[in-house]
Design an enzyme around this catalytic site. Sequence first.
Site, short mmCIF file in Angstrom:
data_model
loop_
_atom_site.label_atom_id
_atom_site.label_comp_id
_atom_site.label_asym_id
_atom_site.label_seq_id
_atom_site.Cartn_x
_atom_site.Cartn_y
_atom_site.Cartn_z
N ILE A 14 0.81 -1.22 0.00
CA ILE A 14 0.00 0.00 0.00
C ILE A 14 0.84 1.27 0.00
O ILE A 14 0.31 2.36 -0.10
CB ILE A 14 -0.98 0.05 1.20
CG1 ILE A 14 -0.27 -0.25 2.51
CG2 ILE A 14 -2.14 -0.90 0.97
CD1 ILE A 14 -1.19 -0.19 3.73
N GLY A 15 2.14 1.15 0.12
CA GLY A 15 2.94 2.37 0.10
C GLY A 15 4.38 2.09 0.41
O GLY A 15 4.82 0.94 0.44
N GLY A 16 5.09 3.18 0.66
CA GLY A 16 6.48 3.02 1.02
C GLY A 16 7.32 4.14 0.45
O GLY A 16 6.98 4.73 -0.58
N GLY A 17 8.37 4.46 1.16
CA GLY A 17 9.27 5.52 0.72
C GLY A 17 10.67 4.97 0.61
O GLY A 17 10.86 3.80 0.28
N GLY A 18 11.63 5.85 0.90
CA GLY A 18 13.02 5.48 0.71
C GLY A 18 13.51 4.39 1.64
O GLY A 18 14.39 3.61 1.29
N MET A 19 12.92 4.31 2.80
CA MET A 19 13.48 3.45 3.83
C MET A 19 12.70 2.16 4.03
O MET A 19 13.26 1.14 4.44
CB MET A 19 13.47 4.25 5.14
CG MET A 19 14.21 3.64 6.27
SD MET A 19 14.19 4.84 7.62
CE MET A 19 14.32 3.74 9.00
N LYS A 37 4.94 -2.23 8.21
CA LYS A 37 6.02 -1.46 7.59
C LYS A 37 7.29 -2.29 7.70
O LYS A 37 7.67 -2.71 8.79
CB LYS A 37 6.16 -0.12 8.33
CG LYS A 37 7.05 0.87 7.64
CD LYS A 37 6.80 2.27 8.18
CE LYS A 37 7.71 3.26 7.52
NZ LYS A 37 7.34 4.65 7.84
N ASP A 131 8.43 15.45 10.34
CA ASP A 131 8.15 15.13 8.94
C ASP A 131 6.65 15.24 8.65
O ASP A 131 6.07 14.38 7.99
CB ASP A 131 8.67 13.72 8.62
CG ASP A 131 8.81 13.46 7.11
OD1 ASP A 131 8.78 14.44 6.32
OD2 ASP A 131 8.95 12.29 6.73
P1 ATP Z 1 8.37 8.30 3.50
O1 ATP Z 1 9.31 8.32 4.66
O2 ATP Z 1 9.03 8.37 2.17
O3 ATP Z 1 7.26 9.27 3.67
P2 ATP Z 1 7.75 5.74 4.52
O4 ATP Z 1 8.53 4.62 3.91
O5 ATP Z 1 8.22 6.28 5.82
O6 ATP Z 1 7.63 6.88 3.48
P3 ATP Z 1 5.03 5.84 5.44
O7 ATP Z 1 5.05 7.30 5.25
O8 ATP Z 1 4.90 5.33 6.82
O9 ATP Z 1 6.28 5.17 4.70
O10 ATP Z 1 3.84 5.21 4.57
C1 ATP Z 1 3.80 5.39 3.16
C2 ATP Z 1 2.36 5.31 2.67
O11 ATP Z 1 1.78 4.03 2.99
C3 ATP Z 1 1.43 6.34 3.31
O12 ATP Z 1 1.46 7.58 2.62
C4 ATP Z 1 0.09 5.65 3.19
O13 ATP Z 1 -0.48 5.87 1.92
C5 ATP Z 1 0.42 4.19 3.37
N1 ATP Z 1 0.29 3.81 4.79
C6 ATP Z 1 1.24 3.90 5.74
N2 ATP Z 1 0.80 3.48 6.94
C7 ATP Z 1 -0.48 3.11 6.77
C8 ATP Z 1 -1.51 2.59 7.64
N3 ATP Z 1 -1.26 2.37 8.94
N4 ATP Z 1 -2.73 2.32 7.12
C9 ATP Z 1 -2.95 2.55 5.81
N5 ATP Z 1 -2.05 3.03 4.94
C10 ATP Z 1 -0.82 3.32 5.39
MG MG Z 2 5.97 8.87 4.95
MG MG Z 3 9.27 7.86 6.67
#
Ligand code: ATP
Ligand code: MG
Ligand code: MG
Length: 277
Positions: A14-19, A37, A131
Amino acid sequence: GHEIGGRYQILERIGGGGMALVYKAQDLLLNRHVAIKVLRQQFVNDEEFIRRFRREAQSAASLSHPNVVSIYDVGEEDEVHYIVMEYVEGQNLNEIIKERAPLQVDEAIRIAAQICDALDHAHQNQIIHRDIKPHNILIGRNGRVKVTDFGIARAVTSATITQTGSVMGSVHYFSPEHAKGVAAGEKSDLYSLGIVLYQMLTGKLPFHGESPISVALKHLQEDFEEPRLVNPMIPQSVENIICKSMRKNPGERYNSAQEMLLDLETCLLPERRTEPK
Ligand code: ATP
Ligand code: MG
Ligand code: MG
């Protein structure tokens, strides 16, 4: 499908960024959906990233608030580091802004007030988010706001400020002091919230540019276009909140999330009066 921790069945990404990558999963024990995550594979041997990932879980887990995504579990299995959290069925605020900004003033204020409430709780627990941006604000189908991604959050008391890896956080939401690299405190989060509110109500970012540096410099030096010039539907009282939270000098911003929340709630008052007793 794939299973983690003998308990969580991965359903979809459902998502994800750099880490990290984020998945929707089924908790087979409690029979409910969760979000998991997972630290990206390329970082599993990087002590600093593992520490940062754990700190994210610890920061978020130390909070308990209706507007903060709850942490259920953490674990490590075959070098897979994961955080299990509350699954929020809905959209992130970035998707909503892209879809239909400028939002109605009332909706934007309600969202900002809930973010502010979450920040107030975090700050009272000596946690700074660092953030705050629309991607990290989840909106449930019921309209409930949930702040997530305490990935670079720090305990205020923490003495060490490490600066490893690439750019942390998004420069479009950086406060001037954060952009300068000096310690970002509570008021940095309030500045970022001001930008989010600006963006919800105008559909635009106050500062943009070709490179992260040029955007950072604008946060430091340039005035932004007044929200009411972009969208005349914005009341003066709401513009005042945006401008106060986005002052370049942290000393001229709100003293606390609590204080900003009071102003946001005042803007909702006329609406409340029409509600049945
Ligand atoms: P970044 O640091 O680049 O912002 P990240 O790897 O830290 O990304 P998150 O920001 O925690 O990841 O989550 C990325 C995306 O995943 C969110 O924008 C959201 O769309 C989805 N997501 C994250 N956590 C949840 C959750 N608990 N329930 C539903 N969707 C989620
Ligand atoms: Mg994020
Ligand atoms: Mg993050």
